[in-house]
Scaffold this active site. Sequence first.
Site, short mmCIF file in Angstrom:
data_model
loop_
_atom_site.label_atom_id
_atom_site.label_comp_id
_atom_site.label_asym_id
_atom_site.label_seq_id
_atom_site.Cartn_x
_atom_site.Cartn_y
_atom_site.Cartn_z
CB SER A 1 -0.88 0.01 1.26
OG SER A 1 -1.49 1.27 1.45
CE1 TYR B 1 -3.74 -2.29 5.08
CE2 TYR B 1 -3.23 -0.05 4.36
CZ TYR B 1 -3.56 -1.36 4.06
OH TYR B 1 -3.69 -1.75 2.75
CE LYS C 1 -1.17 -4.00 3.20
NZ LYS C 1 -1.29 -5.34 2.55
#
Length: 263
Positions: free
Chosen positions: A141, A153, A157
């Site tokens: 991402s 998150y 990533k």
Amino acid sequence: MDLHLTGKTAVVTGASKGIGLEIVRALTAEGVRVVAAARTITPELRELDGLSTAVTVDLATPDGAAFLVERATEILGELDILINNVGGVVPGSADAGGFLEIADDAWQRTYELNLFGTVRVTRRALPSLLRRRGVIINISSIGARAAYHPVDYGTAKAALNNLTKALAEEFGAQGLRALTVSPGPTRTRNWSAPDGYAADVAAQNGLTLDEFLAQAPAQMGITTGRFTEPHETAALVTFLASPVSGNLTGADYLADGGAIKTV
């Protein structure tokens, strides 16, 4: 362009919808035999029966990876391609107001889903991939490169990007290629559905979902002025998985419409 993928074998995780589903469609269209892994087999994935084989599995559990790779090798034989697409923002993270509101259990679930599941599947699949001089593509991402909310998150990533580079370095001499593809805002259910992530953000800002989506590309600095379509990212993944891109490894490819501005 002939991508020379006919007869190759692939495992795609997180394949029930969005980018994962489009990757399955793109690979099978090129003649790849695909095992499509997902926690829930959606009607859209069922429609691809005969072109791909769906396997129900939860990769956020310790035993999920072993089960998936065992079933995949039973169905396909040796593996040429592994697409680690499983991931996402977990409850307790997306709706948190910021770093101080993300609890330990949300961090743990985020890493199980976005990193540890990929680590386990890759570990299990790697011997077969090495025998076939195969390729691993991890779907990351743009959150790995920029400080977007939610922070758990993005950091997971970023760890995935580091893992990919490490795999490329350690196993490149044995013929393995490893790459990441980092999508930006993509027109998946998370953005378009009335109960998706974007709808929650819109409501928090006093906007309808349509109003929010109309403003979002400009506010997020997307150069092209629109979200990426899932099939566009799938086309990039399919090219990178093919022998045509055979000397590409260790790199991260952005699919973000120009949202990331740094060199």
